[in-house]
Motif scaffolding. Sequence first.
Motif, PDB file in Angstrom:
ATOM      1  N   GLY A  55      -4.500  -0.944   4.642  1.00  0.00           N
ATOM      2  CA  GLY A  55      -3.370  -0.065   4.958  1.00  0.00           C
ATOM      3  C   GLY A  55      -3.095   0.076   6.710  1.00  0.00           C
TER       4      GLY A  55
ATOM      5  N   THR B 231       2.958   5.507  -2.640  1.00  0.00           N
ATOM      6  CA  THR B 231       1.927   5.087  -2.327  1.00  0.00           C
ATOM      7  C   THR B 231       0.873   4.940  -4.057  1.00  0.00           C
ATOM      8  OG1 THR B 231       1.116   5.895  -0.202  1.00  0.00           O
ATOM      9  CG2 THR B 231      -0.707   5.191  -1.453  1.00  0.00           C
TER      10      THR B 231
ATOM     11  N   SER C  59       0.109   3.638   4.322  1.00  0.00           N
ATOM     12  CA  SER C  59       0.335   4.527   3.168  1.00  0.00           C
ATOM     13  C   SER C  59       1.219   5.487   3.674  1.00  0.00           C
ATOM     14  CB  SER C  59      -0.999   5.073   2.542  1.00  0.00           C
ATOM     15  OG  SER C  59      -0.650   6.225   1.990  1.00  0.00           O
TER      16      SER C  59
ATOM     17  N   THR D 222       3.504   1.422  -0.754  1.00  0.00           N
ATOM     18  CA  THR D 222       2.222   0.923  -0.182  1.00  0.00           C
ATOM     19  C   THR D 222       1.332   0.949  -1.394  1.00  0.00           C
ATOM     20  OG1 THR D 222       2.399   1.150   1.973  1.00  0.00           O
ATOM     21  CG2 THR D 222       0.297   0.840   1.637  1.00  0.00           C
TER      22      THR D 222
END
Length: 359
Positions: free
Chosen positions: A105, A142, A136, A126
Amino acid sequence: EKGTYEHYMLKEVDEQPAVMRRLVKEYTNEQGELVVDSTITERLNMSDRVYIVACGTSWHAGWVGKQLIEQLAGVPVEVHVASEFAYNMPLISEKPFFIFISQSGETADSRQVLVKVNELGYDSMTMTNVAGSTLSREAIHTMLLHAGPEIAVASTKAYTAQIATLAILAKAAGMASAKVEAEQFDLVHELGLVAAGMERLVGEKDMISSLVKEKLSETRNAFYIGRGLDYFVSMEAALKLKEISYIQAEGFAAGELKHGTIALIEEGTPVIGVITEEETGAHTRGNLKEVESRGASTLVVSMEGLEREGDGIVLPKVHSLLTPLVSVVPIQLIAYYASLQRGLDVDKPRNLAKSVTVE
Ligand code: M6R
């Protein structure tokens, strides 16, 4: 902690069956049904095109994700290398949905694209192993990979977690839009079979170690070939091998080899064929014959039911959309033993850091 393991990489390879089971647990309800945040599946289904953006191994997982999303959810998908996308943006469709795949990330190349996507006001998600990571925080949605910390520079369990999570997303999106393909795909059951299959494969370390000794100990280069999903796994296989054994490797679409690259085949050049698809398997075998007759030393990784006498590694049978989850396991172990047998630093290969935070 490494515990009794000599290297994090081997520990992380071994953890993969448990990660598959954890993912099923994390993404199912008490009735055993898959549950994904409905705003994510709605957004994906409302979009006219999904753009997957990632780097390295996460990019390779993205190619498998393309197949999963297109087959199960019926939405077209493009897969892009982040560093290219940032400066060479393709034409974007009217209603895009962006999926950033990143173990850490924190990858700067991917973040660069996300910043632009946010400026343009597009919807984004993400898929990451690290809750609260930059990507994120900056994307709208997410999905977590639940793989547990990945320490070795060579990504292993994050790759399989990414593919399984993409499958979960694809199936949930397909269910939400009543796609027959998704309804007929019992993913929870299939991931159980994958976990059991992975368990069998991680038990074959000694056999894989001796295959590596036999096929890769002297070589300076190697090729992986496959078609379809096996091609995507071949790309990942080559990256893994390069990264930790420093053997120059290339992952190739099996049919493309004869259009130039075959010139590199010499006496003893290792060519590893990945065969999990019935439809294309015979063609890949044909390509292996072509290189054998030019001196290549071949090794076949094939799926139960498609195996032939002499194949080096036979994979447990799993659903045709999930084959990378098992075919990649011996491939990770091949890279591991190639590195180990050369006396290299498996977990911390030269010139590399776990996450690449510069563009
Ligand atoms: O953390 P990310 O998934 O964004 O990292 C992307 C790549 O840097 C990473 O996958 C790299 O290719 C691995 N070291 C490969 O094993």
